[in-house]
Scaffold this active site. Structure first.
Site, PDB file in Angstrom:
ATOM      1  N   GLU A  60       0.997  -1.394  -0.194  1.00 31.14           N
ATOM      2  CA  GLU A  60       0.031   0.290  -0.052  1.00 31.14           C
ATOM      3  C   GLU A  60       1.006   1.052   0.290  1.00 31.14           C
ATOM      4  OE1 GLU A  60      -2.446  -3.381   0.913  1.00 31.14           O
ATOM      5  OE2 GLU A  60      -0.567  -2.487   1.866  1.00 31.14           O
ATOM      6  N   HIS A 129     -10.893  -6.580   9.507  1.00 32.97           N
ATOM      7  CA  HIS A 129     -11.359  -5.702   8.437  1.00 32.97           C
ATOM      8  C   HIS A 129     -12.421  -5.228   8.852  1.00 32.97           C
ATOM      9  CE1 HIS A 129      -7.799  -9.107   7.135  1.00 32.97           C
ATOM     10  NE2 HIS A 129      -7.950  -8.760   6.348  1.00 32.97           N
TER      11      HIS A 129
END
Length: 324
Positions: A60, A129
């Protein structure tokens, strides 16, 4: 009007942006051949090719940094981070680079970067998540933070976000991707500067955003059956926050309930309550109520996940306390 889902509305916004401007490209993990982790970009690789829809390595920090560089170079990148928890791996790039370069360069550098971030609970993705971290990014000057919660916003926020010279983060609710509704065929760009009143009312204001809008609207419907008129304000934009819309609603109803999937401490609900206390304290006829996520890592079992999130019954109970 045509039936569509949030997933399809987000995809339509992406397709229109890619077709309208050669400078626009999409990049991220699995956005190409796989069609996106949540199938939002499905079919776009075949339609626009590998130069415009780019699969990236699993880093990322690297691909958000590449997006910043591309934006500085004149492109209009749309970067997808797979889920909001992974955005923390790019926090240095977002906070220390994207958000600061215009200010540190004395206005000489613009970063017209859009970062799409699936977010939120409700799909049994467990504690790592299921974060609601929009408030963390709304804390950062230099960013615009959008939280689409309607089909029109899902389709129409991307175009004006790409036209913004500063970085824009769009938080897409994972639990809404499969939800369906009707949207005009000619639906186009929408405002990305302010809140919207989704339901007018006179007795109590319910403020929500993103994933908390649906329970707020459902609670307003249930309250109406009991003779309580609830006004529902969809914030839509967490930064810059449209405090005037909230204050105007509180001035009409004199009671406030904030519905927020995020943890209570330091959440957007806390910021809203503080601003109302600062600017409209004497308009209130009851203490501010906050209905927030329980402050625990979100459980995996479905019944515990539901118990940890603001539900319709919780919002109704808070509104009834406020109305008295």
């Amino acid at each position: 009007m045509a039936a569509t889902t949030f997933r399809e509305a987000f995809r339509a916004g992406l397709r229109e942006a890619l077709a309208a401007d050669e400078r626009v490209f999409l990049m991220g993990e699995d956005v190409g051949r796989y069609g996106g982790c949540f199938a939002v970009s499905q079919g776009l690789l075949e339609e626009f090719g590998e130069r415009r829809v780019r699969d990236t390595p699993l880093s990322e920090s690297a691909f958000v940094g590449a997006g910043i560089g591309a934006a500085l170079g004149g492109a209009r990148p749309v970067v997808e981070i797979m889920t909001v928890n992974f955005s923390l791996l790019a926090l240095d790039q977002i906070l220390n680079n994207a958000a600061t370069l215009r200010h540190m360069s004395g206005g000489q550098l613009a970063v017209p970067l859009v970062v799409r971030i699936p977010t939120g609970p409700g799909r049994q993705l467990a504690a790592q998540h299921s974060h609601t971290l929009e408030g963390l990014y709304a804390h950062i000057p230099g960013l615009r933070v959008l939280t689409p919660a309607t089909l029109a916003d899902a389709r129409g926020m991307l175009a004006p976000a790409l036209a913004d010279p500063d970085p824009v983060l769009i938080f897409e609710q994972i639990a809404l991707y499969g939800a369906s509704g009707e949207l005009p065929d000619d639906a186009g760009p929408v405002d990305i500067t302010g809140a919207a009143v989704r339901r007018p009312g006179t007795d109590v204001t319910l403020v929500a955003y993103g994933g908390s809008l649906a329970p707020a609207l459902a609670a307003a419907e249930q309250l109406a059956a009991d003779g309580v008129s609830a006004e529902v304000v969809d914030l839509r934009v967490l930064r810059p926050l449209d405090e005037q819309a909230v204050l105007a609603s509180v001035t009409r109803t004199h009671r406030l309930v904030v519905v927020d999937n995020a943890w209570r401490s330091g959440s957007p609900s806390a910021e809203i309550a503080a601003r109302v206390a600062e600017h409209a304290l004497y308009e209130l006829d009851a203490p501010v109520e906050r209905v927030c996520g329980v402050e625990v890592p979100l459980p995996y079992p479905h019944h515990l996940e539901e118990a940890a999130l603001p539900g319709v019954a919780d919002v109704v109970a808070a509104a009834r306390r406020a109305v008295g």
